[in-house]
Scaffold this active site. Structure first.
Site, PDB file in Angstrom:
ATOM      1  N   ASP A 162      -9.069   3.728  -2.236  1.00  0.00           N
ATOM      2  CA  ASP A 162     -10.033   4.148  -1.208  1.00  0.00           C
ATOM      3  C   ASP A 162     -11.313   4.731  -1.800  1.00  0.00           C
ATOM      4  OD1 ASP A 162      -8.075   3.322   0.448  1.00  0.00           O
ATOM      5  OD2 ASP A 162      -7.405   5.313   1.056  1.00  0.00           O
TER       6      ASP A 162
ATOM      7  N   ASP B 174       0.831  -1.207   0.000  1.00  0.00           N
ATOM      8  CA  ASP B 174       0.000   0.000   0.000  1.00  0.00           C
ATOM      9  C   ASP B 174       0.871   1.264   0.000  1.00  0.00           C
ATOM     10  OD1 ASP B 174      -2.295   1.536   0.138  1.00  0.00           O
ATOM     11  OD2 ASP B 174      -2.494   1.365   2.317  1.00  0.00           O
TER      12      ASP B 174
ATOM     13  N   GLU C 263       2.511   5.375  -3.923  1.00  0.00           N
ATOM     14  CA  GLU C 263       2.525   6.372  -5.017  1.00  0.00           C
ATOM     15  C   GLU C 263       3.856   7.108  -5.061  1.00  0.00           C
ATOM     16  OE1 GLU C 263       0.133   6.047  -2.693  1.00  0.00           O
ATOM     17  OE2 GLU C 263      -1.090   4.821  -4.024  1.00  0.00           O
TER      18      GLU C 263
HETATM   19  C1  GLC Z   1      -4.877   3.309   2.858  1.00  0.00           C
HETATM   20  C2  GLC Z   1      -5.350   2.101   2.070  1.00  0.00           C
HETATM   21  C3  GLC Z   1      -6.441   1.405   2.834  1.00  0.00           C
HETATM   22  C4  GLC Z   1      -5.911   1.009   4.214  1.00  0.00           C
HETATM   23  C5  GLC Z   1      -5.410   2.241   4.958  1.00  0.00           C
HETATM   24  C6  GLC Z   1      -4.744   1.895   6.272  1.00  0.00           C
HETATM   25  O1  GLC Z   1      -5.861   4.269   2.927  1.00  0.00           O
HETATM   26  O2  GLC Z   1      -5.763   2.452   0.790  1.00  0.00           O
HETATM   27  O3  GLC Z   1      -6.916   0.296   2.131  1.00  0.00           O
HETATM   28  O4  GLC Z   1      -6.911   0.383   4.945  1.00  0.00           O
HETATM   29  O5  GLC Z   1      -4.469   2.914   4.150  1.00  0.00           O
HETATM   30  O6  GLC Z   1      -3.659   1.084   6.089  1.00  0.00           O
END
Ligand code: GLC
Length: 724
Positions: free
Chosen positions: A431, A318, A321
């Site tokens: 998200d 995650d 970017e």
């Molecule tokens: C980001 C991710 C999401 C995750 C959050 C906490 O917003 O896109 O899926 O739950 O981080 O890690």
């Protein structure tokens, strides 16, 4: 500019000296490129350091592609800025999301791919109705033009160029439960027990950031997860795969091994002064690993051993970017400005304070201020910005999994990606929100991402941000049975969305919905492999299958494989919807439960069909077949499939190829798989059935029986059972 021909009908135009992104698997050599003056289709102008490509659009031109972007399926009428951005509010006017897939199809004309790793702006009939204006922030890029008028052929050629889509393990076709957060082992065990006790199938539970000690990547908080290895095996025994999140930002903390190793070996991105660049993300102040450096990828890839050694095969990269909450310097300047106002009468300045705080996050100037050391020299992140997520995946897969668990399949979701990423991993759609509107976004993006080679993908079912209503979760979970990645996820502070949190009736509907998904897995898994073999999107718009005018405009229905058309309900309080049924006749299954058949034949046309809250409208195309596994299972690999039910609507002849393998390795590439070719033909007095098995000695099919349930033109059911 230089030029060469590639593959079947691709032309490569090389402008300047582009960075070798590794988007393509075919890499033409310099010596093959010849000088050239002109590019077909585009008018090209270089302005300062930018290149502008202009293309005239005809009134009827329909434009597709661009992978993970907002807007319609037909991309015309909007501006898209391909510059990876962590923006959690996907409202219609937004121009950027997390990924960059600069691949475009102009149906009935041609397609193209711009291999350039930083900002590209596509203005597709927005500024001027009949012009596509593409602004590339550079003079160095590769432009591939695919000269075929057929969209499907353009996609095939793009995939020949950029590689065959990634194949996840079979369990990844099961239902997956996520939440930010299930913060400790106890909570996860409870969730797991709930699934089993309530008889709701589930294959995976995710571990969001709270499993880490102070959000430090590659650590496990021992207080929350005492005896982690035992916990992992306990979950495995119950049939659950754990999927931990991995974030790139490494916490700055003395004695923390990942930090110490990174600093010692110069593995982190540096700023202009040659010092480690500091950005704030979940752990507080962090450094970013320089994934563009092969040595760093090697170091990072090996770290996944922490999990793979315990048998974990699912991961979730995650924030790549990379997302920046703020850079300390910038925040300090901002706060100083506010303090200056402390004892003043604040008027309009208020808006300066209010709006400026948002500009601290993911600020373009910050991306310009740190650097990558690549085999081709030093570049600012801004210059290679869209590659960070892809190169993190390259570290994970090429330097991690391929070395530590060779020949084993893995689930790897990433948030950011670039073209080419689709051959080693996939993405989820980031998200989204628990908004009805985002179900349509989900559907369109499934199709656009499939065009860009992300056959296995999906959105957060039920919506991530904002609170969801029971009805929204039901309808989205119903849509989800046709989403390759079937993962329910929701954000911290929002209403829970697990199948049992609403009331008994909703729980029952959701149980039946998930069970229907499991019953369909033989169909989905077979068609997924068939799609890979044919390089043909698994999830596709109607116009890939039908040539009528209306099909070209339908964006809220889609085909999954060749036999099923999904027409999900995506409107609140609706007890049905309008559907377009192109060309063929259709067998309509109003499915509330996979065991009950509620079938009706439809002639081609446009209809309003009913679908109560517990009903999922499924259309099966004339002369095609689907497969069901009617045995109840708690998770994908719980029991071998002994019996297949073949459902079809046959007025002439229908064929389907069932595919199965161990679901966990790449042994299918060496012939360890089974294929059962099933043909049903209408005869004068009934049906003729052919079953042909193709299996190797090393992989023998577990299927012992095939049950046919074939409907004729009048809707009469014909059944037959064969022992095989
Ligand atoms: C980001 C991710 C999401 C995750 C959050 C906490 O917003 O896109 O899926 O739950 O981080 O890690």
């Amino acid at each position: 500019m230089r030029f060469t021909r590639l593959l079947n009908f691709t032309k490569l135009y090389r402008f300047g000296k582009p960075f070798a992104t590794d988007a393509t698997v075919i890499k033409p050599e310099e010596k093959d490129l010849k000088n050239c003056e002109k590019v077909n289709y585009f008018d090209i102008k270089v302005k300062e350091n930018k290149t502008v490509l202009t293309l005239n659009l005809d009134y009827e031109d329909r434009i597709y592609g661009l992978g993970e972007t907002l807007g319609g399926l037909n991309k015309r009428g909007k501006i898209y800025k391909l510059y990876a951005t962590d923006d959690p509010v996907h409202s219609p006017e937004k121009e950027s999301l997390y990924s960059s897939h600069p691949f475009v199809i102009i149906d009935k004309k041609f397609g193209f791919f711009i291999d350039y790793p930083s900002e590209i702006i596509f203005d597709i009939g927005y500024t001027k109705f009949d012009e596509m204006i593409i602004t590339i922030n550079s003079k160095d890029f590769d432009l591939y033009i695919f000269e075929s008028k057929r969209a499907l052929e353009v996609i095939r050629e793009y995939l020949r160029l950029t590689g065959i889509p990634y194949i996840p393990p079979k369990w990844a076709f099961g239902y997956q439960q996520c939440r930010w957060s299930y913060p400790d082992a106890k909570t996860i065990k409870n969730i797991a027990n709930n699934f089993r006790e309530k008889g709701i199938p589930c294959d995976a539970i995710y571990m969001d950031i709270d499993y880490m000690k102070d959000y430090k990547v590659f650590t496990i908080d021992e207080n929350k997860f005492p005896n982690f290895p035992e916990f992992v095996s306990e979950m495995k025994e119950k049939g659950f795969n754990l999927v931990p999140i991995v974030d790139p930002g490494v916490k700055i903390e003395k004695k923390y091994d990942v930090y110490e190793e990174g600093v010692e070996n110069n593995y982190f991105c540096k700023d202009e002064k040659g010092e480690e660049f500091v950005a704030t993300v979940w752990p507080g102040f962090t450094h970013f690993p320089d994934f563009l450096n092969p040595e760093v990828r090697k170091w990072w890839g090996e770290k996944y051993k922490l999990f793979t050694d315990l048998g974990i095969r699912g991961f979730w990269n995650d924030m790549n970017e990379p997302s920046i909450f703020f850079v300390p310097e910038r925040l300090k300047n901002y706060l100083d400005k506010i303090y200056e106002l402390k004892n003043k009468e604040v008027g309009l300045e208020f808006f300066m304070i209010k709006d400026k705080i948002l500009l601290l996050s993911n600020n373009r100037d910050d991306y310009k201020s740190f650097y990558h050391v690549t085999p081709y020299g030093k570049y600012s992140n801004d210059q290679l910005h869209n590659l960070y997520g892809y190169y993190m995946a390259k570290a994970t897969v090429e330097e991690g999994f391929e070395k530590i668990i060779p020949n084993e399949r893995y689930l790897l979701l990433s948030r950011s990606s670039y073209s080419g990423h689709h051959r080693i991993a996939t993405i989820w759609m980031g998200d989204n929100m628990s908004w009805w509107e985002h179900m349509l976004v989900n559907i369109r993006m499934l199709m656009s991402l499939n065009m860009a080679g992300f056959f296995y993908t999906g959105a957060d079912i039920g919506g991530f941000g904002a609170n969801s209503s029971p009805e929204l979760v039901v309808r989205w979970m119903q849509l989800g049975i046709f989403s390759p990645l079937y993962r329910n996820h929701s954000a911290l502070g929002t209403r829970n969305q697990e199948p049992w949190v609403f009331d008994e009736n909703i729980e029952k509907i959701l149980r039946n919905t998930i069970k229907l998904r499991y019953a369909l897995i033989p169909y989905l898994y077979s068609e997924f492999f068939n799609s890979i073999n044919n390089l043909k999107p698994f999830i596709s718009p109607l116009f890939f299958h039908f040539d009528d005018k209306i099909s070209k405009e339908v964006e809220d229905q889609f085909m999954i494989g060749n036999s099923i058309m999904a027409t999900p309900i995506i409107q609140p309080n609706a007890r049905g919807r309008y559907v377009h049924l192109p060309e063929a006749k259709w067998l309509y299954w109003s499915a509330s439960n996979f065991k009950e058949r509620n079938m009706k034949i439809y002639e081609p046309g446009d209809y309003y069909i009913k679908a109560e809250l517990n009903e999922i409208p499924i259309f099966i195309k004339e002369n095609s077949l689907i497969l069901l596994n009617e045995e109840e299972i708690n998770y994908v690999n719980e029991k071998p499939i002994k019996e297949l039910t073949v459902i079809g609507f046959v007025t002439g002849s229908a064929e389907f190829t069932y595919f199965d393998d161990d679901g966990e390795t790449y042994n299918f590439k060496n012939g360890k798989y089974v294929k059962i070719n099933i043909v049903v033909k209408k005869t004068e007095n009934g049906y003729n059935y052919e079953i042909e098995k193709d299996e190797s000695e090393d992989f023998v099919s577990t299927v012992e029986r095939i049950k046919f349930e074939i409907y004729d033109e009048k809707g009469n059911k014909h059944t037959q059972i064969f022992e095989i």
